[in-house]
Design an enzyme around this catalytic site. Structure first.
Site, PDB file in Angstrom:
ATOM      1  N   GLU A 282       0.827  -1.216   0.000  1.00 51.46           N
ATOM      2  CA  GLU A 282       0.000   0.000   0.000  1.00 51.46           C
ATOM      3  C   GLU A 282       0.856   1.257   0.000  1.00 51.46           C
ATOM      4  O   GLU A 282       0.418   2.302  -0.462  1.00 51.46           O
ATOM      5  CB  GLU A 282      -0.926   0.017   1.234  1.00 51.46           C
ATOM      6  CG  GLU A 282      -2.206  -0.746   1.013  1.00 51.46           C
ATOM      7  CD  GLU A 282      -3.291  -0.452   2.050  1.00 51.46           C
ATOM      8  OE1 GLU A 282      -2.991   0.133   3.109  1.00 51.46           O
ATOM      9  OE2 GLU A 282      -4.442  -0.835   1.799  1.00 51.46           O
ATOM     10  N   HIS A 303       8.188 -26.644  -1.686  1.00 51.24           N
ATOM     11  CA  HIS A 303       7.569 -27.729  -2.446  1.00 51.24           C
ATOM     12  C   HIS A 303       6.419 -27.208  -3.301  1.00 51.24           C
ATOM     13  O   HIS A 303       5.585 -27.975  -3.763  1.00 51.24           O
ATOM     14  CB  HIS A 303       7.105 -28.826  -1.482  1.00 51.24           C
ATOM     15  CG  HIS A 303       8.261 -29.421  -0.735  1.00 51.24           C
ATOM     16  ND1 HIS A 303       8.855 -30.604  -1.084  1.00 51.24           N
ATOM     17  CD2 HIS A 303       8.992 -28.940   0.315  1.00 51.24           C
ATOM     18  CE1 HIS A 303       9.880 -30.853  -0.280  1.00 51.24           C
ATOM     19  NE2 HIS A 303       9.975 -29.843   0.583  1.00 51.24           N
ATOM     20  N   LYS A 417     -14.161  -0.118  -4.047  1.00 48.75           N
ATOM     21  CA  LYS A 417     -15.303   0.231  -3.178  1.00 48.75           C
ATOM     22  C   LYS A 417     -16.397   0.927  -3.992  1.00 48.75           C
ATOM     23  O   LYS A 417     -17.574   0.635  -3.830  1.00 48.75           O
ATOM     24  CB  LYS A 417     -14.849   1.175  -2.061  1.00 48.75           C
ATOM     25  CG  LYS A 417     -13.911   0.531  -1.069  1.00 48.75           C
ATOM     26  CD  LYS A 417     -13.614   1.503   0.056  1.00 48.75           C
ATOM     27  CE  LYS A 417     -12.436   1.043   0.877  1.00 48.75           C
ATOM     28  NZ  LYS A 417     -11.934   2.071   1.773  1.00 48.75           N
TER      29      LYS A 417
HETATM   30  O1  PA5 Z   1      -3.195   1.371   5.872  1.00 46.99           O
HETATM   31  C1  PA5 Z   1      -4.340   1.750   5.780  1.00 46.99           C
HETATM   32  O2  PA5 Z   1      -4.683   2.921   6.034  1.00 46.99           O
HETATM   33  C2  PA5 Z   1      -5.467   0.810   5.377  1.00 46.99           C
HETATM   34  O3  PA5 Z   1      -5.007  -0.448   5.028  1.00 46.99           O
HETATM   35  C3  PA5 Z   1      -6.472   0.683   6.513  1.00 46.99           C
HETATM   36  O4  PA5 Z   1      -5.831   0.198   7.650  1.00 46.99           O
HETATM   37  C4  PA5 Z   1      -7.639  -0.249   6.151  1.00 46.99           C
HETATM   38  O5  PA5 Z   1      -8.216   0.142   4.944  1.00 46.99           O
HETATM   39  C5  PA5 Z   1      -8.690  -0.212   7.253  1.00 46.99           C
HETATM   40  O6  PA5 Z   1      -9.153   1.083   7.436  1.00 46.99           O
HETATM   41  P1  PA5 Z   1      -9.964   1.533   8.706  1.00 46.99           P
HETATM   42  O7  PA5 Z   1      -9.141   1.356   9.909  1.00 46.99           O
HETATM   43  O8  PA5 Z   1     -10.306   2.967   8.445  1.00 46.99           O
HETATM   44  O9  PA5 Z   1     -11.204   0.664   8.752  1.00 46.99           O
END
Ligand code: PA5
Length: 428
Positions: A282, A303, A417
């Site tokens: 990310e 494996h 989303k």
């Molecule tokens: O790193 C990030 O910001 C994301 O991966 C969030 O942790 C994830 O989308 C979950 O978001 P939230 O805590 O707002 O539900």
């Protein structure tokens, strides 16, 4: 006390020391921009000082809350996804006995998928059990945890009544924004705050990671101490370990090694690999750039994926997280009949077999064209996990800067989303 170590000698056949040095010079500028707060995404740098900003009072509050829930429950469901899930899951998996029944409530996770079967089976599992819920969402609006929480809250209220349920639910979210904050305030749940300036995937050292870890009965003070010590080393030694890791992996990227595989030789580290993938995927995968993060569990995956790694496309490099000392000792027994011809191993520690598998694999993969780094942990403990987390976070921020991306946002996550909501007929 020792530090985790980084060994990149087996990268040097593939990139020169000069190529790494070029990256290291640029990394100096990135580090400076992180420290003086002028980098891209500079409103999300809270993770840098988290270890030293968590006070005795904060840790006490987390421990008191955990103790209270542990006394009242046999199962705690931790609801969250992404950064609101993986750090805690990684520590709990790494520290848990693989087979023993938990001493205290069993911590299970939900809200990290929308599988009807998973949620149905979870509800069936906790039916008639004493359970509690720890719901985590920074935005307070993420669909997966919100759907799971709706189901679990309804079940808990049905099982124990609304009043008692209130005492068994803890919410970790933003201090004022989001549906979860509104709900928690209205219902009177105990809450913990995720600081504004800490992004989800950098939040393992906030209550997001600490409370579930404490609920599972593990040492959050050790975890924080490890991060404090790694931060102090970064201050003293110009972030030497993260700078090296970030510089080496970017030198490899420039040389065409675009996929990094994090490898473990201990299944307890599986979720550390998952946490790492989220952090790096990310943070770096954007603007049509980024090293693709993958992970494998060895020797299991030797494996399966081992064949590809040995002889597939030559655009991979590996980073092995190697644990020096196992927790227990076990030797291969002598067998009078020796039908399996393994008596040459008799009397050797299982860990020696594992370490030779690691060394043999490293030699084979390097020979086969796969650069190899090693991150060495002296042992698997909360303390060294704390060091590891801070090391990887710092290196990720530097590495993202070297790539020229904002390592603290995730704009691409919105695309699925939008489609999902449109397909489900969400009102405008
Ligand atoms: O790193 C990030 O910001 C994301 O991966 C969030 O942790 C994830 O989308 C979950 O978001 P939230 O805590 O707002 O539900």
């Amino acid at each position: 006390m020792r530090y985790i170590e980084l060994d990149y000698a087996n990268v040097l056949p593939f990139v020169s020391a000069e190529e790494i040095e070029v990256q290291r010079k640029n990394a100096q500028h990135v580090l400076k921009s992180l420290r003086d707060g002028t980098c891209r995404g500079n409103d999300f740098l809270g993770w840098m000082n988290l270890p030293v900003e968590i006070g005795e009072e904060d840790l006490n509050r987390v421990e008191i809350c955990a103790r209270k829930l542990r006394e009242r429950t046999d199962v705690v469901v931790v609801v969250g996804i992404g950064g609101s899930y993986l750090g805690a899951k990684a520590v709990i998996e790494a520290m848990s006995d693989s087979f023993a029944v938990c001493d205290g409530p069993r911590v299970v996770f939900a809200g990290n998928n929308v599988s009807e079967d998973y949620l149905y089976e979870l509800r069936r599992y906790i039916e008639h059990k004493r359970f509690g819920i720890c719901v985590i969402s920074k935005s307070g609006t993420t669909t997966e945890p919100a759907v799971a929480f709706r189901l679990l809250k309804e079940q808990l209220e049905r099982q124990v009544g609304k009043e008692a349920a209130r005492e068994l639910i803890v919410a970790i979210t933003d201090k004022e924004k989001g549906a979860l904050r509104t709900l928690a305030d209205r219902e009177g749940y105990e809450t913990f705050i995720i600081p504004d300036n800490v992004g989800g995937r950098y939040s393992v050292l906030t209550p997001v990671g600490l409370l579930p870890v404490a609920l599972a009965g593990f040492d959050i003070r050790g975890l924080v101490r490890g991060a404090v010590d790694m931060r102090a080393r970064c201050e003293e030694k110009n972030a030497d370990l993260p700078m090296d890791y970030a510089s080496v992996r970017n030198a490899l990227y420039q040389a065409g090694f675009t996929i990094e595989i994090t490898v473990n030789y201990n299944p307890k580290l599986h979720y550390v690999g998952e946490w790492w993938k989220q952090l790096y995927g990310e943070s770096e995968g954007k603007e049509n750039k980024g090293i693709f993060p993958a992970s494998v569990d060895f020797t299991t995956d030797l494996h399966s994926m081992g064949q590809y790694i040995q002889q597939g496309r030559r655009d991979l490099f590996e980073t092995v997280i190697s644990v020096e000392r196992p927790r227990y000792e076990l030797v291969v027994p002598e067998d009078a009949e020796n039908l399996d011809k393994l008596n040459f191993l008799a009397g050797k520690r299982i860990d020696e077999v594992n370490k030779m598998a690691e060394l043999g694999t490293r030699m084979a993969h390097v020979d086969g064209g796969v650069p190899n780094l090693r991150v060495v942990m002296p042992e698997l403990s909360e303390y060294y996990l704390g060091q590891l987390f801070y090391f990887y976070e710092m290196a990720c921020a530097i590495s993202g800067g070297l790539l020229g991306v904002n390592a603290f946002d995730q704009p691409g996550v919105e695309a699925y989303k939008k489609n999902m909501f449109r397909l489900l007929g969400k009102p405008e």
